[in-house]
Design a protein around this motif. Structure first.
Motif, PDB file in Angstrom:
ATOM      1  N   TRP A   1       0.512   3.552  -4.627  1.00 41.36           N
ATOM      2  CA  TRP A   1       0.403   4.874  -4.011  1.00 41.36           C
ATOM      3  C   TRP A   1       1.750   5.598  -4.004  1.00 41.36           C
ATOM      4  CZ3 TRP A   1      -3.060   8.410  -2.248  1.00 41.36           C
ATOM      5  CH2 TRP A   1      -2.561   9.444  -1.439  1.00 41.36           C
ATOM      6  N   PHE A   2       2.795   4.899  -3.587  1.00 37.28           N
ATOM      7  CA  PHE A   2       4.108   5.524  -3.445  1.00 37.28           C
ATOM      8  C   PHE A   2       4.940   5.475  -4.730  1.00 37.28           C
ATOM      9  CE2 PHE A   2       3.206   4.786   1.106  1.00 37.28           C
ATOM     10  CZ  PHE A   2       3.451   6.071   1.583  1.00 37.28           C
ATOM     11  N   GLY A   3       4.396   4.888  -5.787  1.00 40.27           N
ATOM     12  CA  GLY A   3       5.116   4.845  -7.047  1.00 40.27           C
ATOM     13  C   GLY A   3       6.260   3.854  -7.080  1.00 40.27           C
TER      14      GLY A   3
ATOM     15  N   VAL B   1      -8.458   4.777  -4.270  1.00 41.62           N
ATOM     16  CA  VAL B   1      -7.483   5.786  -3.861  1.00 41.62           C
ATOM     17  C   VAL B   1      -6.090   5.389  -4.330  1.00 41.62           C
ATOM     18  CG1 VAL B   1      -6.312   6.795  -1.858  1.00 41.62           C
ATOM     19  CG2 VAL B   1      -8.802   6.643  -1.894  1.00 41.62           C
ATOM     20  N   ALA B   2      -5.719   4.131  -4.097  1.00 40.13           N
ATOM     21  CA  ALA B   2      -4.374   3.665  -4.447  1.00 40.13           C
ATOM     22  C   ALA B   2      -4.113   3.735  -5.937  1.00 40.13           C
ATOM     23  CB  ALA B   2      -4.181   2.234  -3.957  1.00 40.13           C
ATOM     24  N   SER B   3      -5.135   3.469  -6.740  1.00 41.16           N
ATOM     25  CA  SER B   3      -4.957   3.414  -8.189  1.00 41.16           C
ATOM     26  C   SER B   3      -5.251   4.741  -8.879  1.00 41.16           C
ATOM     27  CB  SER B   3      -5.839   2.314  -8.789  1.00 41.16           C
ATOM     28  OG  SER B   3      -7.214   2.538  -8.491  1.00 41.16           O
ATOM     29  N   GLY B   4      -5.560   5.774  -8.110  1.00 37.35           N
ATOM     30  CA  GLY B   4      -5.721   7.101  -8.675  1.00 37.35           C
ATOM     31  C   GLY B   4      -7.067   7.396  -9.291  1.00 37.35           C
TER      32      GLY B   4
ATOM     33  N   PRO C   1      -0.401  15.435   6.051  1.00 32.74           N
ATOM     34  CA  PRO C   1       0.253  15.019   4.803  1.00 32.74           C
ATOM     35  C   PRO C   1      -0.493  13.847   4.168  1.00 32.74           C
ATOM     36  CG  PRO C   1       1.870  15.293   6.561  1.00 32.74           C
ATOM     37  CD  PRO C   1       0.518  15.361   7.211  1.00 32.74           C
ATOM     38  N   ASP C   2      -0.617  13.868   2.853  1.00 31.86           N
ATOM     39  CA  ASP C   2      -1.339  12.807   2.150  1.00 31.86           C
ATOM     40  C   ASP C   2      -0.777  11.427   2.471  1.00 31.86           C
ATOM     41  OD1 ASP C   2      -2.914  14.726   0.999  1.00 31.86           O
ATOM     42  OD2 ASP C   2      -1.988  14.609  -0.986  1.00 31.86           O
TER      43      ASP C   2
ATOM     44  N   GLN D   1       0.698  10.354   5.110  1.00 31.71           N
ATOM     45  CA  GLN D   1       0.314   9.935   6.458  1.00 31.71           C
ATOM     46  C   GLN D   1      -1.129   9.437   6.477  1.00 31.71           C
ATOM     47  OE1 GLN D   1       1.072  12.862   9.562  1.00 31.71           O
ATOM     48  NE2 GLN D   1      -0.624  12.091  10.801  1.00 31.71           N
ATOM     49  N   VAL D   2      -2.007  10.155   5.798  1.00 27.61           N
ATOM     50  CA  VAL D   2      -3.418   9.744   5.731  1.00 27.61           C
ATOM     51  C   VAL D   2      -3.523   8.391   5.029  1.00 27.61           C
ATOM     52  CG1 VAL D   2      -5.702  10.317   4.824  1.00 27.61           C
ATOM     53  CG2 VAL D   2      -4.246  12.121   5.774  1.00 27.61           C
ATOM     54  N   TRP D   3      -2.776   8.221   3.948  1.00 26.05           N
ATOM     55  CA  TRP D   3      -2.818   6.951   3.214  1.00 26.05           C
ATOM     56  C   TRP D   3      -2.351   5.790   4.096  1.00 26.05           C
ATOM     57  CZ3 TRP D   3      -4.568   3.800  -0.195  1.00 26.05           C
ATOM     58  CH2 TRP D   3      -3.857   2.642  -0.499  1.00 26.05           C
ATOM     59  N   ARG D   4      -1.251   5.973   4.827  1.00 34.25           N
ATOM     60  CA  ARG D   4      -0.744   4.884   5.672  1.00 34.25           C
ATOM     61  C   ARG D   4      -1.789   4.453   6.689  1.00 34.25           C
ATOM     62  NH1 ARG D   4       4.092   8.154   5.550  1.00 34.25           N
ATOM     63  NH2 ARG D   4       5.725   7.136   4.285  1.00 34.25           N
ATOM     64  N   SER D   5      -2.485   5.417   7.264  1.00 32.55           N
ATOM     65  CA  SER D   5      -3.525   5.077   8.234  1.00 32.55           C
ATOM     66  C   SER D   5      -4.684   4.358   7.553  1.00 32.55           C
ATOM     67  CB  SER D   5      -4.035   6.343   8.933  1.00 32.55           C
ATOM     68  OG  SER D   5      -2.997   6.954   9.680  1.00 32.55           O
ATOM     69  N   MET D   6      -5.077   4.861   6.387  1.00 33.94           N
ATOM     70  CA  MET D   6      -6.176   4.233   5.647  1.00 33.94           C
ATOM     71  C   MET D   6      -5.836   2.789   5.305  1.00 33.94           C
ATOM     72  SD  MET D   6      -7.767   5.342   1.964  1.00 33.94           S
ATOM     73  CE  MET D   6      -9.474   4.919   1.547  1.00 33.94           C
ATOM     74  N   LEU D   7      -4.642   2.565   4.774  1.00 31.58           N
ATOM     75  CA  LEU D   7      -4.249   1.217   4.404  1.00 31.58           C
ATOM     76  C   LEU D   7      -4.165   0.321   5.629  1.00 31.58           C
ATOM     77  CD1 LEU D   7      -3.374  -0.582   2.002  1.00 31.58           C
ATOM     78  CD2 LEU D   7      -1.002  -0.035   2.616  1.00 31.58           C
TER      79      LEU D   7
END
Length: 245
Positions: free
Chosen positions: A73-75, A125-128, A18-19, A21-27
């Motif tokens: 990222w999460f809006g 990534v966070a800012s799109g 899931p995107d 999940q990947v983002w949480r690890s990256m951050l």
């Protein structure tokens, strides 16, 4: 040569997760770079004679950046260009000052380049700036940026990449799948075998623990250790070669 994990392998595995999940690890892994980033802002502001007001603005933006990026990222928070630019300026301060002659022969210089690269990827990534469909490929490259930072890699990956044979590049989503090969034969051309092997090994370790970010145990002499200026010579040499074509 050390066993390596390819960017393609990581991209394919990440694409099945899931995107969020990947983002949480990256951050989480980006946060491990914070101690170096914050101190580099203070040290580099002095090197570059940055006005105190700008220095403090960059320091504050850096300290608030991880919560901001997670909110974007999460809006949970509106993406305001001025706030994004503040974080980017705090990253740029470190990236740009790393080329100053005063620190060109200290290992902190190439380390700052790698740290800045990883942080900027996270911000994009966070800012799109990069779409979520690109997340697996981007994060696979981010892991190698992290590995370069955490091993104090003295070389310039962009310069090494120019020596990867064109046959390893493809079109489409897998274009970057073989970029890890810059740490193989190209590293030998610059007598960076041992240093490149350390990057390959660290990338493996990060990948195996990607869901559980590990703190970066920075060497006590990271701000004073000298090195022969490999990054700068490779960086400016590759720029010269590019413009001479």
């Amino acid at each position: 040569m050390t066993e390596m994990i390819s960017r393609g392998e990581m991209r394919r595995a990440l694409s099945r997760q899931p995107d969020d999940q990947v983002w949480r690890s990256m951050l989480g892994w980006s946060r491990t770079l914070a101690p170096f980033w914050f101190e580099a802002i203070d040290r580099f502001a002095a090197v570059a004679a940055i006005p105190e007001r700008r220095h403090l603005r960059c320091r504050t933006a850096a300290q608030e950046s991880f919560e901001r990026m997670d909110g974007w990222w999460f809006g949970r928070a509106e993406l305001v260009k001025a706030r994004r630019d503040e974080v980017d300026s705090a990253i740029s301060l470190v990236l740009n000052t790393a080329h100053y002659n005063q620190i060109a022969n200290l290992i902190q210089a190439p380390t700052a380049q790698h740290v800045g690269s990883a942080l900027r990827v996270t911000l994009h990534v966070a800012s799109g700036i990069w779409g979520r469909e690109q997340l697996p490929s981007v994060v696979a490259g981010f892991i190698y940026d992290l590995a370069c930072a955490r091993t104090l890699f003295p070389g310039d990956p962009a310069a090494l990449l120019q020596h990867v044979p064109p046959r390893f590049f493809t079109d489409g989503t897998d274009y970057c799948d073989n970029h890890h090969l810059l740490f193989v034969e190209p590293a030998n051309l610059f007598d960076l075998r041992a240093e490149a092997d350390a990057v390959l090994a660290e990338a493996q370790r990060i990948w195996l623990d990607f869901d559980i970010p590990q703190a970066w145990d920075m060497p006590s002499d990271i701000w004073t250790r000298s090195y022969p200026g490999t990054f700068q010579s490779m960086h400016f040499g590759s720029m010269h070669d590019f413009h001479a074509r």
